[in-house]
Design an enzyme around this catalytic site. Structure first.
Site, PDB file in Angstrom:
ATOM      1  N   THR A   1       3.495   5.427   3.231  1.00 42.68           N
ATOM      2  CA  THR A   1       2.927   4.782   2.051  1.00 42.68           C
ATOM      3  C   THR A   1       3.068   5.645   0.804  1.00 42.68           C
TER       4      THR A   1
ATOM      5  N   GLY B   1      -2.296  10.470   6.441  1.00 42.97           N
ATOM      6  CA  GLY B   1      -3.421  11.198   6.990  1.00 42.97           C
ATOM      7  C   GLY B   1      -3.044  12.634   7.336  1.00 42.97           C
TER       8      GLY B   1
ATOM      9  N   GLU C   1      -2.078   0.496   8.843  1.00 41.04           N
ATOM     10  CA  GLU C   1      -1.146  -0.036   9.854  1.00 41.04           C
ATOM     11  C   GLU C   1      -0.834  -1.493   9.607  1.00 41.04           C
TER      12      GLU C   1
HETATM   13  C1  LIG Z   1     -13.680   4.733  17.797  1.00 41.01           C
HETATM   14  C2  LIG Z   1     -12.754   5.287  16.794  1.00 41.01           C
HETATM   15  C3  LIG Z   1     -11.933   4.229  16.042  1.00 41.01           C
HETATM   16  C4  LIG Z   1     -11.397   4.719  14.719  1.00 41.01           C
HETATM   17  C5  LIG Z   1      -9.945   4.262  14.395  1.00 41.01           C
HETATM   18  C6  LIG Z   1      -8.886   5.347  14.597  1.00 41.01           C
HETATM   19  C7  LIG Z   1      -8.288   5.283  15.964  1.00 41.01           C
HETATM   20  C8  LIG Z   1      -7.231   6.341  16.307  1.00 41.01           C
HETATM   21  C9  LIG Z   1      -6.356   5.955  17.450  1.00 41.01           C
HETATM   22  C10 LIG Z   1      -5.086   5.305  16.920  1.00 41.01           C
HETATM   23  C11 LIG Z   1      -4.026   6.343  16.631  1.00 41.01           C
HETATM   24  C12 LIG Z   1      -3.737   6.905  15.406  1.00 41.01           C
HETATM   25  C13 LIG Z   1      -4.631   6.880  14.259  1.00 41.01           C
HETATM   26  C14 LIG Z   1      -4.405   5.653  13.367  1.00 41.01           C
HETATM   27  C15 LIG Z   1      -5.087   5.881  12.042  1.00 41.01           C
HETATM   28  C16 LIG Z   1      -4.474   5.055  10.988  1.00 41.01           C
HETATM   29  C17 LIG Z   1      -3.334   5.734  10.280  1.00 41.01           C
HETATM   30  C18 LIG Z   1      -2.635   4.773   9.395  1.00 41.01           C
HETATM   31  C19 LIG Z   1      -1.297   4.835   9.280  1.00 41.01           C
HETATM   32  C20 LIG Z   1      -0.602   3.899   8.410  1.00 41.01           C
HETATM   33  O1  LIG Z   1      -1.174   3.056   7.761  1.00 41.01           O
HETATM   34  S1  LIG Z   1       1.090   4.068   8.479  1.00 41.01           S
HETATM   35  C21 LIG Z   1       1.686   2.894   7.313  1.00 41.01           C
HETATM   36  C22 LIG Z   1       1.485   1.481   7.830  1.00 41.01           C
HETATM   37  N1  LIG Z   1       2.151   0.564   6.969  1.00 41.01           N
HETATM   38  C23 LIG Z   1       2.438  -0.691   7.331  1.00 41.01           C
HETATM   39  O2  LIG Z   1       2.068  -1.151   8.401  1.00 41.01           O
HETATM   40  C24 LIG Z   1       3.252  -1.484   6.353  1.00 41.01           C
HETATM   41  C25 LIG Z   1       3.201  -2.958   6.679  1.00 41.01           C
HETATM   42  N2  LIG Z   1       4.425  -3.616   6.243  1.00 41.01           N
HETATM   43  C26 LIG Z   1       5.387  -3.971   7.164  1.00 41.01           C
HETATM   44  O3  LIG Z   1       5.286  -3.769   8.358  1.00 41.01           O
HETATM   45  C27 LIG Z   1       6.598  -4.681   6.613  1.00 41.01           C
HETATM   46  O4  LIG Z   1       6.776  -4.376   5.256  1.00 41.01           O
HETATM   47  C28 LIG Z   1       6.473  -6.216   6.769  1.00 41.01           C
HETATM   48  C29 LIG Z   1       6.536  -6.558   8.215  1.00 41.01           C
HETATM   49  C30 LIG Z   1       5.195  -6.718   6.159  1.00 41.01           C
HETATM   50  C31 LIG Z   1       7.618  -6.880   6.027  1.00 41.01           C
HETATM   51  O5  LIG Z   1       8.763  -6.200   6.443  1.00 41.01           O
HETATM   52  P1  LIG Z   1      10.148  -6.671   5.846  1.00 41.01           P
HETATM   53  O6  LIG Z   1      11.145  -5.625   6.129  1.00 41.01           O
HETATM   54  O7  LIG Z   1       9.974  -7.100   4.451  1.00 41.01           O
HETATM   55  O8  LIG Z   1      10.476  -7.852   6.805  1.00 41.01           O
HETATM   56  P2  LIG Z   1      10.322  -9.406   6.562  1.00 41.01           P
HETATM   57  O9  LIG Z   1      11.287  -9.815   5.510  1.00 41.01           O
HETATM   58  O10 LIG Z   1       8.887  -9.807   6.398  1.00 41.01           O
HETATM   59  O11 LIG Z   1      10.814  -9.914   7.974  1.00 41.01           O
HETATM   60  C32 LIG Z   1      12.170  -9.748   8.344  1.00 41.01           C
HETATM   61  C33 LIG Z   1      12.243  -9.898   9.841  1.00 41.01           C
HETATM   62  O12 LIG Z   1      11.820  -8.667  10.442  1.00 41.01           O
HETATM   63  C34 LIG Z   1      10.830  -8.935  11.410  1.00 41.01           C
HETATM   64  N3  LIG Z   1       9.975  -7.764  11.521  1.00 41.01           N
HETATM   65  C35 LIG Z   1       9.262  -7.208  10.523  1.00 41.01           C
HETATM   66  N4  LIG Z   1       8.595  -6.133  10.988  1.00 41.01           N
HETATM   67  C36 LIG Z   1       8.909  -6.034  12.305  1.00 41.01           C
HETATM   68  C37 LIG Z   1       8.526  -5.136  13.338  1.00 41.01           C
HETATM   69  N5  LIG Z   1       7.678  -4.126  13.119  1.00 41.01           N
HETATM   70  N6  LIG Z   1       9.038  -5.325  14.567  1.00 41.01           N
HETATM   71  C38 LIG Z   1       9.871  -6.359  14.797  1.00 41.01           C
HETATM   72  N7  LIG Z   1      10.279  -7.261  13.874  1.00 41.01           N
HETATM   73  C39 LIG Z   1       9.790  -7.079  12.639  1.00 41.01           C
HETATM   74  C40 LIG Z   1      10.115 -10.133  10.887  1.00 41.01           C
HETATM   75  O13 LIG Z   1       9.392 -10.772  11.901  1.00 41.01           O
HETATM   76  C41 LIG Z   1      11.283 -10.946  10.384  1.00 41.01           C
HETATM   77  O14 LIG Z   1      11.896 -11.519  11.483  1.00 41.01           O
HETATM   78  P3  LIG Z   1      12.558 -12.968  11.321  1.00 41.01           P
HETATM   79  O15 LIG Z   1      13.559 -12.825  10.199  1.00 41.01           O
HETATM   80  O16 LIG Z   1      11.439 -13.885  10.938  1.00 41.01           O
HETATM   81  O17 LIG Z   1      13.135 -13.263  12.665  1.00 41.01           O
HETATM   82  C1  FAD Z   2      -7.948   4.883   5.990  1.00 44.20           C
HETATM   83  C2  FAD Z   2      -6.490   4.749   5.665  1.00 44.20           C
HETATM   84  C3  FAD Z   2      -5.579   5.570   6.305  1.00 44.20           C
HETATM   85  C4  FAD Z   2      -4.228   5.471   6.020  1.00 44.20           C
HETATM   86  N1  FAD Z   2      -3.347   6.328   6.641  1.00 44.20           N
HETATM   87  C5  FAD Z   2      -2.022   6.235   6.341  1.00 44.20           C
HETATM   88  C6  FAD Z   2      -1.090   7.128   6.955  1.00 44.20           C
HETATM   89  O1  FAD Z   2      -1.466   7.982   7.754  1.00 44.20           O
HETATM   90  N2  FAD Z   2       0.216   7.011   6.641  1.00 44.20           N
HETATM   91  C7  FAD Z   2       0.668   6.064   5.746  1.00 44.20           C
HETATM   92  O2  FAD Z   2       1.870   6.001   5.497  1.00 44.20           O
HETATM   93  N3  FAD Z   2      -0.194   5.192   5.153  1.00 44.20           N
HETATM   94  C8  FAD Z   2      -1.520   5.268   5.428  1.00 44.20           C
HETATM   95  N4  FAD Z   2      -2.405   4.393   4.844  1.00 44.20           N
HETATM   96  C9  FAD Z   2      -1.898   3.426   3.862  1.00 44.20           C
HETATM   97  C10 FAD Z   2      -1.882   2.030   4.453  1.00 44.20           C
HETATM   98  O3  FAD Z   2      -0.870   1.924   5.405  1.00 44.20           O
HETATM   99  C11 FAD Z   2      -1.671   1.015   3.324  1.00 44.20           C
HETATM  100  O4  FAD Z   2      -2.777   1.085   2.460  1.00 44.20           O
HETATM  101  C12 FAD Z   2      -1.559  -0.377   3.917  1.00 44.20           C
HETATM  102  O5  FAD Z   2      -0.303  -0.534   4.536  1.00 44.20           O
HETATM  103  C13 FAD Z   2      -1.758  -1.485   2.875  1.00 44.20           C
HETATM  104  O6  FAD Z   2      -0.752  -1.393   1.894  1.00 44.20           O
HETATM  105  P1  FAD Z   2      -1.172  -1.376   0.339  1.00 44.20           P
HETATM  106  O7  FAD Z   2      -2.163  -0.323   0.168  1.00 44.20           O
HETATM  107  O8  FAD Z   2       0.092  -1.345  -0.418  1.00 44.20           O
HETATM  108  O9  FAD Z   2      -1.887  -2.763   0.116  1.00 44.20           O
HETATM  109  P2  FAD Z   2      -1.342  -3.995  -0.736  1.00 44.20           P
HETATM  110  O10 FAD Z   2      -0.271  -4.676   0.015  1.00 44.20           O
HETATM  111  O11 FAD Z   2      -1.072  -3.567  -2.136  1.00 44.20           O
HETATM  112  O12 FAD Z   2      -2.630  -4.940  -0.676  1.00 44.20           O
HETATM  113  C14 FAD Z   2      -3.246  -5.476  -1.834  1.00 44.20           C
HETATM  114  C15 FAD Z   2      -3.407  -6.985  -1.648  1.00 44.20           C
HETATM  115  O13 FAD Z   2      -2.108  -7.577  -1.727  1.00 44.20           O
HETATM  116  C16 FAD Z   2      -1.975  -8.549  -0.698  1.00 44.20           C
HETATM  117  N5  FAD Z   2      -0.568  -8.717  -0.324  1.00 44.20           N
HETATM  118  C17 FAD Z   2       0.377  -7.763  -0.295  1.00 44.20           C
HETATM  119  N6  FAD Z   2       1.552  -8.267   0.130  1.00 44.20           N
HETATM  120  C18 FAD Z   2       1.333  -9.582   0.369  1.00 44.20           C
HETATM  121  C19 FAD Z   2       2.147 -10.664   0.832  1.00 44.20           C
HETATM  122  N7  FAD Z   2       3.446 -10.496   1.139  1.00 44.20           N
HETATM  123  N8  FAD Z   2       1.578 -11.872   0.989  1.00 44.20           N
HETATM  124  C20 FAD Z   2       0.268 -12.062   0.721  1.00 44.20           C
HETATM  125  N9  FAD Z   2      -0.553 -11.083   0.267  1.00 44.20           N
HETATM  126  C21 FAD Z   2      -0.018  -9.864   0.089  1.00 44.20           C
HETATM  127  C22 FAD Z   2      -2.777  -7.955   0.455  1.00 44.20           C
HETATM  128  O14 FAD Z   2      -3.159  -8.984   1.384  1.00 44.20           O
HETATM  129  C23 FAD Z   2      -3.977  -7.350  -0.274  1.00 44.20           C
HETATM  130  O15 FAD Z   2      -4.983  -8.346  -0.389  1.00 44.20           O
HETATM  131  C24 FAD Z   2      -3.772   4.492   5.092  1.00 44.20           C
HETATM  132  C25 FAD Z   2      -4.690   3.659   4.451  1.00 44.20           C
HETATM  133  C26 FAD Z   2      -6.036   3.779   4.741  1.00 44.20           C
HETATM  134  C27 FAD Z   2      -7.006   2.869   4.047  1.00 44.20           C
END
Ligand SMILES: CCCCCCCCCC/C=C\CCCCC/C=C/C(=O)SCCNC(=O)CCNC(=O)[C@H](O)C(C)(C)COP(=O)(O)OP(=O)(O)OC[C@H]1O[C@@H](n2cnc3c(N)ncnc32)[C@H](O)[C@@H]1OP(=O)(O)O
Ligand code: FAD
Length: 593
Positions: free
Chosen positions: A69, A108, A351
């Site tokens: 991110t 993180g 995620e």
């Molecule tokens: C008791 C304690 C509890 C406390 C909680 C902690 C627990 C710890 C245990 C867990 C372990 C670790 C700790 C976790 C802590 C959290 C840390 C956080 C980390 C992060 O946040 S990392 C960053 C995460 N970011 C995201 O997830 C971003 C989300 N966005 C996307 O995934 C993509 O941008 C998208 C999918 C929204 C769009 O992708 P895009 O490339 O634009 O694709 P599309 O045009 O939408 O689709 C094209 C086709 O691709 C297919 N597709 C998309 N993604 C996938 C995929 N992942 N796998 C397979 N296929 C995929 C999609 O379906 C389309 O297919 P189609 O063309 O329709 O056939």
């Molecule tokens: C506690 C915490 C831990 C994190 N840890 C990590 C980490 O370890 N590593 C890492 O890389 N990231 C991490 N992140 C970041 C996290 O992965 C992003 O915040 C998350 O993927 C959401 O993306 P954004 O912040 O851009 O939200 P945005 O997408 O900007 O969301 C804003 C609004 O836009 C809307 N929106 C966006 N796209 C669309 C769409 N296509 N259609 C409809 N609505 C849409 C959403 O629904 C939302 O209401 C963490 C975040 C938090 C809160």
């Protein structure tokens, strides 16, 4: 870490449980290292890369996180701006943050803990961009932990929760890494700069799918802990007269308290079984993917997205109900519930932001609906889409599992059909495909929630019908399963009734059944939360203690508050007394009030 080695904890599950026991309410600063960094090296690195780096990660010689991110992008991965440009002269990638919005932001443990990151960046080679790929980047000196030259790293500041995790920012200034630090299991850059593309570009997104599956279990863990605290407290807390002139009643004997908590107890059991089912599906399909069979990848992605969103939304709402059902004491950190909420509510965002995740599942459902309409075969979990929507419910007084699953199948099939037909109507009106989609996404979100709800109900029923369970336990679990399903219908009756699927008598049956089940479950409520076997140390709750000594614990907890270290706080001398003196001087107010 050494203690885990001494205790012989080898499996990640055991190590995760140990880490939670060691730091029960704070999330481990190594959660991302073990939960995301090391598994991604294992799954996205070549065999050679894994052999080199995974042992360093597992022995904590290398401590890492997942840095994807940026300030300007989290959801839209294809919009990420960090660049990794291949330099064939030096066989290096040059990482750069070309804009303010490209600064990595949120990863993180990047602020102070880790010495390596997996960085998601746009790969450039031979003047062409090949999209986002993962790169292993050393960010701190392995000798003295100082930040590597060419990097700016810092903490992003206080957050709602996740206090144990130092989420940070990171800026690259033409930072060079070896070519072989690109994770090359699926895509490659050769020494001459040629790009070898992967079988599927989304294989790079695999780490997120894995964590989404983990998070379904976290939704169970957090909701069930809050339920344990609230149910135990409701058994101990006596308040008001249920019978005029009688003794004050256990609050758990109020029907409203039961209606708040027992469905959440049932949801906890349902989510545990759903998380186990999701994990089994993930294990099967991810091993197929590792062997090169990508056929079920879309189904896995859709299910992981949908369940992660559905379960975290429901869990967070439920944890808040548990907190409020404990009255004032629930609002205190002494209850343990605020911390549970603060740590898991971020999961509705990280995620994959939940709405965005639900829309990914919706997109899959839309495609499956069209295939179903053409008479094509559908994966088993989606075959309900071809349900005959003219059929009405056969639900009777017994509210059989079969009639309940049929109701959830009908509701989901109907709602998916409504959303798809709106999308198709939009197209017939001349809208472009993306507008036709966007203008139908609200109904698609509702339909996808119904789809996920069906998965959880059907999974619960299937397990009860397949697993060998002693009759007494089976009876109680069946009560919980029926309560989960009937409560879900009662609370969403409009979606089940819109096409007259239930008749009025059946609606009355369901409303009676949900109340009857509360009475059935009441005698076993405490036993059902005790069954989760969470030790007091893990719950960190004065209200949810196993021994029920709530008031003694609250009194001791309060006495330990730092504000009680002195009788008179410095604020009296610094502010209150000068203010009072100033008032009395100016208005001749008698000192003896
Ligand atoms: C008791 C304690 C509890 C406390 C909680 C902690 C627990 C710890 C245990 C867990 C372990 C670790 C700790 C976790 C802590 C959290 C840390 C956080 C980390 C992060 O946040 S990392 C960053 C995460 N970011 C995201 O997830 C971003 C989300 N966005 C996307 O995934 C993509 O941008 C998208 C999918 C929204 C769009 O992708 P895009 O490339 O634009 O694709 P599309 O045009 O939408 O689709 C094209 C086709 O691709 C297919 N597709 C998309 N993604 C996938 C995929 N992942 N796998 C397979 N296929 C995929 C999609 O379906 C389309 O297919 P189609 O063309 O329709 O056939
Ligand atoms: C506690 C915490 C831990 C994190 N840890 C990590 C980490 O370890 N590593 C890492 O890389 N990231 C991490 N992140 C970041 C996290 O992965 C992003 O915040 C998350 O993927 C959401 O993306 P954004 O912040 O851009 O939200 P945005 O997408 O900007 O969301 C804003 C609004 O836009 C809307 N929106 C966006 N796209 C669309 C769409 N296509 N259609 C409809 N609505 C849409 C959403 O629904 C939302 O209401 C963490 C975040 C938090 C809160």
């Amino acid at each position: 870490m050494d203690r885990m080695e001494e205790l012989g904890f080898r499996s990640e599950t055991d190590r995760q449980i140990f880490r939670e026991a060691a730091a029960p309410v704070e999330l481990s600063p190594f959660g991302l290292h073990s939960g995301m960094f090391v598994p991604t090296l294992e799954r996205q690195g070549t065999p050679e890369q894994s052999r080199k780096w995974v042992p360093l990660g597992k022995s904590f010689k290398m401590i890492g996180t997942y840095a994807q991110t940026e300030l300007g992008h989290g959801t839209f991965i294809r919009g990420l701006e960090t660049t990794a440009t291949f330099d064939p002269e030096t066989q290096e990638f040059i990482l750069d943050s070309p804009t303010l919005s490209s600064i990595k932001y949120w990863p993180g443990n990047v602020a102070k803990t880790v010495n390596h990151c997996l960085v998601m960046a746009q790969l450039y080679t031979q003047g062409k961009c090949h999209g986002t790929h993962l790169f292993l980047v050393q960010v701190r000196n392995m000798e003295d932990h100082t930040i590597m030259p060419g990097l700016e790293i810092g903490d992003i500041g206080p957050k709602l929760g996740f206090d144990g995790v130092d989420n940070g920012f990171m800026r690259f200034n033409k930072y060079r890494i070896p070519r072989m630090n690109m994770l090359m299991r699926y895509a490659k850059v050769l020494e001459n700069g040629d790009y070898i593309k992967p079988k599927n570009a989304k294989l790079t997104y695999g780490a997120m799918v894995m964590i989404r599956v983990f998070i379904v279990m976290d939704a169970f863990k957090t909701l069930s802990r809050a339920a344990v605290i609230a149910v135990r407290y409701s058994a101990v807390r006596r308040q008001s007269e249920l019978r005029p002139g009688g003794e004050e009643a256990q609050v758990m004997d109020y029907q409203t308290q039961q209606y708040k908590l027992f469905p959440l107890l049932a949801t906890s059991y349902a989510f545990l079984l759903a998380a186990e089912g999701m994990s089994q599906i993930y294990a099967k399909i991810s091993s197929d993917i590792e062997r090169g069979n990508l056929e079920d990848m879309p189904q896995l992605h859709a299910l992981a997205c949908g369940l992660k969103a559905f379960c975290t939304w429901v869990a967070c709402e439920g944890i808040e109900v548990c907190r409020m059902s404990c009255g004032g004491h629930g609002y205190s950190h002494a209850s343990g519930i605020p911390k549970i909420y603060a740590n898991i509510v971020g999961a509705c965002t990280y995620e994959g932001e939940n709405t965005v995740m639900m829309l990914q599942t919706a997109r899959y459902l839309s495609k499956c609906y069209i295939r179903g309409q053409r008479g094509e075969s559908l994966p088993e979990l989606i075959q309900y889409l071809t349900t005959d929507l003219n059929v009405k419910s056969t639900l009777g007084e017994d509210c059989s599992f079969e009639s309940l699953v049929a109701a959830y199948s009908h509701r989901a099939a109907r709602m998916v059909a409504v959303a798809c037909k709106l999308q198709q109507t939009n197209k017939k009106k001349g809208m472009a495909g993306h507008d036709a989609w966007n203008k139908s996404t609200v109904p698609f979100i509702a339909a996808t929630k119904a789809h996920c709800h069906l998965f959880i109900v059907r999974n619960f029923v299937t397990i009860l019908s397949q697993k060998k369970i002693d009759p007494a336990t089976h009876n109680v679990l069946s009560q919980l399963c029926t309560l989960y399903a009937v409560y879900g219908i009662v609370e969403n009756m409009g979606e089940f009734m819109q096409d007259g699927y239930f008749n009025q008598d059946q609606v009355s049956i369901l409303n009676r059944k949900v109340l009857a089940l509360l009475e059935d479950i009441r005698p076993n409520a405490v036993a059902l939360v005790d069954a989760f076997d969470y030790p007091d140390h893990l719950l960190q709750s004065c209200l949810g203690r196993y021994d029920g000594q709530v008031y003694e614990a609250l009194y001791e907890y309060s006495k330990s508050s730092p504000l009680n270290n002195t009788d008179i706080h410095s604020s009296y001398y610094n502010y209150i007394r000068p203010m009072m003196q100033k008032r009395s001087e100016s208005k001749n107010i008698s000192a003896k009030l």
